[in-house]
Every structure is written in structure tokens, then in C-alpha cells.
Design a protein around this motif. Sequence first.
Motif, PDB file in Angstrom:
ATOM      1  N   ARG A 174     -38.216  -6.817 -22.695  1.00  0.00           N
ATOM      2  CA  ARG A 174     -38.898  -7.173 -23.950  1.00  0.00           C
ATOM      3  C   ARG A 174     -38.018  -6.916 -25.168  1.00  0.00           C
ATOM      4  N   GLU A 175     -36.758  -6.618 -24.909  1.00  0.00           N
ATOM      5  CA  GLU A 175     -35.751  -6.404 -25.959  1.00  0.00           C
ATOM      6  C   GLU A 175     -36.155  -5.303 -26.922  1.00  0.00           C
ATOM      7  N   LEU A 176     -36.784  -4.254 -26.379  1.00  0.00           N
ATOM      8  CA  LEU A 176     -37.156  -3.086 -27.168  1.00  0.00           C
ATOM      9  C   LEU A 176     -36.030  -2.057 -27.117  1.00  0.00           C
ATOM     10  N   PRO A 177     -35.622  -1.527 -28.255  1.00  0.00           N
ATOM     11  CA  PRO A 177     -34.545  -0.525 -28.260  1.00  0.00           C
ATOM     12  C   PRO A 177     -35.039   0.809 -27.702  1.00  0.00           C
ATOM     13  N   TYR A 178     -34.239   1.432 -26.880  1.00  0.00           N
ATOM     14  CA  TYR A 178     -34.604   2.726 -26.294  1.00  0.00           C
ATOM     15  C   TYR A 178     -33.329   3.489 -25.950  1.00  0.00           C
ATOM     16  N   ARG A 179     -33.485   4.777 -25.740  1.00  0.00           N
ATOM     17  CA  ARG A 179     -32.385   5.587 -25.228  1.00  0.00           C
ATOM     18  C   ARG A 179     -32.952   6.812 -24.525  1.00  0.00           C
ATOM     19  N   ARG A 180     -32.184   7.314 -23.572  1.00  0.00           N
ATOM     20  CA  ARG A 180     -32.579   8.545 -22.905  1.00  0.00           C
ATOM     21  C   ARG A 180     -32.240   9.747 -23.783  1.00  0.00           C
ATOM     22  N   LEU A 181     -33.041  10.784 -23.612  1.00  0.00           N
ATOM     23  CA  LEU A 181     -32.792  12.051 -24.273  1.00  0.00           C
ATOM     24  C   LEU A 181     -32.366  13.072 -23.224  1.00  0.00           C
ATOM     25  N   TYR A 182     -31.438  13.935 -23.588  1.00  0.00           N
ATOM     26  CA  TYR A 182     -30.887  14.897 -22.626  1.00  0.00           C
ATOM     27  C   TYR A 182     -31.046  16.315 -23.159  1.00  0.00           C
ATOM     28  N   GLY A 183     -31.254  17.246 -22.236  1.00  0.00           N
ATOM     29  CA  GLY A 183     -31.391  18.644 -22.592  1.00  0.00           C
ATOM     30  C   GLY A 183     -30.056  19.360 -22.626  1.00  0.00           C
ATOM     31  N   THR A 208     -28.648  21.260 -20.531  1.00  0.00           N
ATOM     32  CA  THR A 208     -27.883  21.233 -19.285  1.00  0.00           C
ATOM     33  C   THR A 208     -27.367  19.848 -18.936  1.00  0.00           C
ATOM     34  N   GLY A 209     -27.674  18.863 -19.778  1.00  0.00           N
ATOM     35  CA  GLY A 209     -27.228  17.498 -19.524  1.00  0.00           C
ATOM     36  C   GLY A 209     -28.189  16.665 -18.703  1.00  0.00           C
ATOM     37  N   SER A 210     -29.312  17.227 -18.289  1.00  0.00           N
ATOM     38  CA  SER A 210     -30.293  16.464 -17.516  1.00  0.00           C
ATOM     39  C   SER A 210     -31.219  15.689 -18.450  1.00  0.00           C
ATOM     40  N   ALA A 211     -31.728  14.559 -17.960  1.00  0.00           N
ATOM     41  CA  ALA A 211     -32.633  13.738 -18.757  1.00  0.00           C
ATOM     42  C   ALA A 211     -33.942  14.484 -18.984  1.00  0.00           C
ATOM     43  N   VAL A 212     -34.413  14.486 -20.217  1.00  0.00           N
ATOM     44  CA  VAL A 212     -35.673  15.160 -20.552  1.00  0.00           C
ATOM     45  C   VAL A 212     -36.680  14.206 -21.194  1.00  0.00           C
ATOM     46  N   GLY A 213     -36.306  12.958 -21.385  1.00  0.00           N
ATOM     47  CA  GLY A 213     -37.247  12.026 -21.981  1.00  0.00           C
ATOM     48  C   GLY A 213     -36.619  10.695 -22.289  1.00  0.00           C
ATOM     49  N   LEU A 214     -37.458   9.789 -22.748  1.00  0.00           N
ATOM     50  CA  LEU A 214     -37.045   8.461 -23.171  1.00  0.00           C
ATOM     51  C   LEU A 214     -37.641   8.212 -24.552  1.00  0.00           C
ATOM     52  N   LEU A 215     -36.834   7.694 -25.455  1.00  0.00           N
ATOM     53  CA  LEU A 215     -37.285   7.454 -26.829  1.00  0.00           C
ATOM     54  C   LEU A 215     -37.066   6.006 -27.197  1.00  0.00           C
ATOM     55  N   MET A 216     -38.118   5.358 -27.685  1.00  0.00           N
ATOM     56  CA  MET A 216     -37.971   4.012 -28.232  1.00  0.00           C
ATOM     57  C   MET A 216     -38.419   4.052 -29.690  1.00  0.00           C
ATOM     58  N   ALA A 249     -39.572  16.614 -26.337  1.00  0.00           N
ATOM     59  CA  ALA A 249     -39.926  16.810 -27.743  1.00  0.00           C
ATOM     60  C   ALA A 249     -38.849  17.602 -28.472  1.00  0.00           C
ATOM     61  N   ARG A 250     -38.313  18.621 -27.824  1.00  0.00           N
ATOM     62  CA  ARG A 250     -37.267  19.421 -28.458  1.00  0.00           C
ATOM     63  C   ARG A 250     -36.023  18.577 -28.729  1.00  0.00           C
ATOM     64  N   SER A 251     -35.643  17.756 -27.756  1.00  0.00           N
ATOM     65  CA  SER A 251     -34.470  16.903 -27.929  1.00  0.00           C
ATOM     66  C   SER A 251     -34.699  15.869 -29.017  1.00  0.00           C
ATOM     67  N   TYR A 252     -35.890  15.315 -29.066  1.00  0.00           N
ATOM     68  CA  TYR A 252     -36.243  14.328 -30.093  1.00  0.00           C
ATOM     69  C   TYR A 252     -36.128  14.938 -31.485  1.00  0.00           C
ATOM     70  N   LEU A 253     -36.681  16.130 -31.660  1.00  0.00           N
ATOM     71  CA  LEU A 253     -36.653  16.758 -32.977  1.00  0.00           C
ATOM     72  C   LEU A 253     -35.248  17.197 -33.374  1.00  0.00           C
ATOM     73  N   ALA A 254     -34.406  17.455 -32.378  1.00  0.00           N
ATOM     74  CA  ALA A 254     -33.032  17.875 -32.676  1.00  0.00           C
ATOM     75  C   ALA A 254     -32.078  16.699 -32.829  1.00  0.00           C
ATOM     76  N   ASP A 255     -32.549  15.483 -32.545  1.00  0.00           N
ATOM     77  CA  ASP A 255     -31.697  14.292 -32.583  1.00  0.00           C
ATOM     78  C   ASP A 255     -31.458  13.866 -34.033  1.00  0.00           C
ATOM     79  N   SER A 256     -30.243  13.971 -34.469  1.00  0.00           N
ATOM     80  CA  SER A 256     -29.917  13.640 -35.862  1.00  0.00           C
ATOM     81  C   SER A 256     -30.057  12.151 -36.145  1.00  0.00           C
ATOM     82  N   GLU A 257     -30.063  11.330 -35.103  1.00  0.00           N
ATOM     83  CA  GLU A 257     -30.189   9.883 -35.300  1.00  0.00           C
ATOM     84  C   GLU A 257     -31.638   9.434 -35.396  1.00  0.00           C
ATOM     85  N   ALA A 258     -32.570  10.292 -35.002  1.00  0.00           N
ATOM     86  CA  ALA A 258     -33.987   9.913 -34.991  1.00  0.00           C
ATOM     87  C   ALA A 258     -34.660  10.353 -36.287  1.00  0.00           C
TER      88      ALA A 258
END
Length: 386
Positions: free
Chosen positions: A40-49, A51-59, A150-159
Amino acid sequence: MTAHADVIDLAQRLIRRPSRAGIDDYGPVLRVLEDWLAARELPYRRLYGATGSAVGLLMEVAGGRPGPWWALDACLDTAPYGDEAAWSFAPDSGEVVDGWLRGRGAADSKLAAAMFCGIAAELHGRADALHGGLAVLLDVDEHTGGFGGARSYLADSEAPRPAGVMIGYPGLDEVVVGGRGLWRATIAVHSASGHSGSRRSTPGAISRAAHLVRLLEEAELPGADGEFPLPPKLTVTSCHGGQGFSVVPDLCELGVDIRTTPGFDARAAEQLVREAVAELDAKASAPRATTVTPVASWPPYRLGTGLQPAAALLDAAAGEGLTVRPKTAGPSNIGNLLAGEGIPATAGFGVRHEGLHGVDERACLEDLPAVHAVYRRAVLSLLAPP
């Protein structure tokens, strides 16, 4: 149900990818969503904790006009299955039977995740007319209690930082607009070790810990305070000590969970525990003083029903003909984490459900059109011109 077939189909595919917290690989369930969003051409990216493991998906759906950002949040990780033999259907069924979507995560919260994706897809096509933007956070570190997404999202300087968050936990009759906070600690109680058959009568660490438990449980806590409807609550939740029948243990560790309120906050909780510890040590000395190690602290919170995003969600529910009560929750939720960051949040409005975290989890699809309409209306009101 045809108007919501795409949402239901996505929820079914998510349920069929097991994502039990701390057990399953989250890659398969994340890929289901990534394929859906990419189509559906929606922008998204994975979020990482850390330790480098995936902790979420953000669109993110960025509006074409200035304004605050808002977020929808639902988790993709789930509780474990428990005794699978007790289930009347497969935990990863994903089937719809008699209007109920079956399987672990159907209620908490894969149907909400699919619904939020559907709302984002609709708004993506009309983004130029929106003020601000909408983020959809799909956490795979929620049931651990880590809330890594949620922690990664709030710490993401691009979001862009959200002005408020709506969390898609299930339940049709109530919107959670507040919750008790928590203060948790481990307590190490010491004594001299020895042989259980010796003549020495000095109490061991377990006996001393038992006395401390009584002191804690007998401590006087205040009642409900002002507009906050719940009182604080203290619970000793763990006790570990001892190495065998013949050894008087020199260490026993307790876990203490105190649910806090605006009138009895984390500082008051810690003071109560330390006063009980001081009383214990003064009454019966030991080779080492009892130590208190704080583990976690989240603040209590309560939104006024006129504050956003609570107002938007309650107004939208009324606009769809639903009677929805604002509620302050006893258990903590991700709203407490957000409150600690100064971000208001609602939780707990969704479809009716059964078997949450238990056997035969399922979600009532009869409620989906109304719940979808409420969230859609609420989001559009928040993204409207100021």
C-alpha cells in the motif's frame, strides 16, 4: 463485515504467526505487516533496542499542513499459550467462527494492530489535507513489560514526538484515562548462617524476612485521594532463600510491588519500605544490614476527560452512539511509561473479548465496525485544523 474484510484478513495472518513474548522469533509477524504496508506504499521502519533486536514497527503518515503529531499504539507480541491441551481450538487458529476471531493475540492486540494499519492506509491517501501527522507504533516488546518499542520510538530523533497516544487494548465499555503507578524493589535480608541442628537460636534470614513481610503488610496506607479513585496497594510478590534442610540460610530476597497514587507516590513508597527495614534491623541485628534495591518506578496518571486525546476518543464514541465510561486502572500499563515522559495516553477501548491471557482467546468482530469508526473519527478530529 465486507467493509472490514481487509482488516480481518490482516489480523488472521498476524495470529497465524506466533509471537509469544520471550519465546518466538518476531521476524515472521513483522514481515506480515511489512508486506502489507509495502503493498500500500505506506512508509515504515523497524525499531531496535539496545541489544540490536527488533522491538517494534513504526509507520508515519505526515500531514501536508503544520500541527501536532498523534500516535496509535498496539502490541504484536502476546502472552504465552499456557496449557494448549485446554484450548478448544489451536492457539494460532486465526479462524472466524460465529462472529468471533479466534487465537492468541486476537484480543490483545493483533486485531487492534490491523485496524490501526487500516486507518493509516486510509489517511495516507488524503495526507495533504491533514494537520500534523499520525504515527502507528506496533510493539513486539510489550508483554515482557519492557515496552521496548515505545522506548525506542520516544528515543528516535527522526520521529516527531507525539502530543498524545491512544493504545488499542480491548474492551468496549471503558476508556482508560489513568492508572496507578508503581514502585518496585528487591530486599536482601541477611543473618548468620549455621546448622539447623545447632543450639544457636539466632533467627535465620528466612525468619527475619518473614518478620519484614509482616511489617510491610501491616503498614498503614492512605485511602483514595481526591479525584484519584483508587488507593495505593502493597504486595510482597516473591521470596527466595535457603539451600537445603540442614542449613540456616544467611540470605533471603524479597520482591515488593507497591502501586502508587498522586497522594502516595514513589518517594512515599520507598520511605515506607525503608522504615520497615530499619525497624527490622533495630529489633534483631545481623552481620549485614538489610538492603533495599529499587528496580522500577512509574508515576500514576489521570487525564481530565476534556484533555486530548481522551476528549477526542470519548467524543467520537458518543458520536457513534456508544456509552463509554472513563476509567482509572489499578494495573499499570504503557500509559504510565508515557506519563513519565509527559505524554498523555488513553488505553483500553476496543472490541469485546474472552480468554485474554488465558484459554480460548477470541475477539468479537461484531464490534469492529463501531470501534473502527470511533478511532477513525477521533484521529480525524485530532488532525483537523486547530
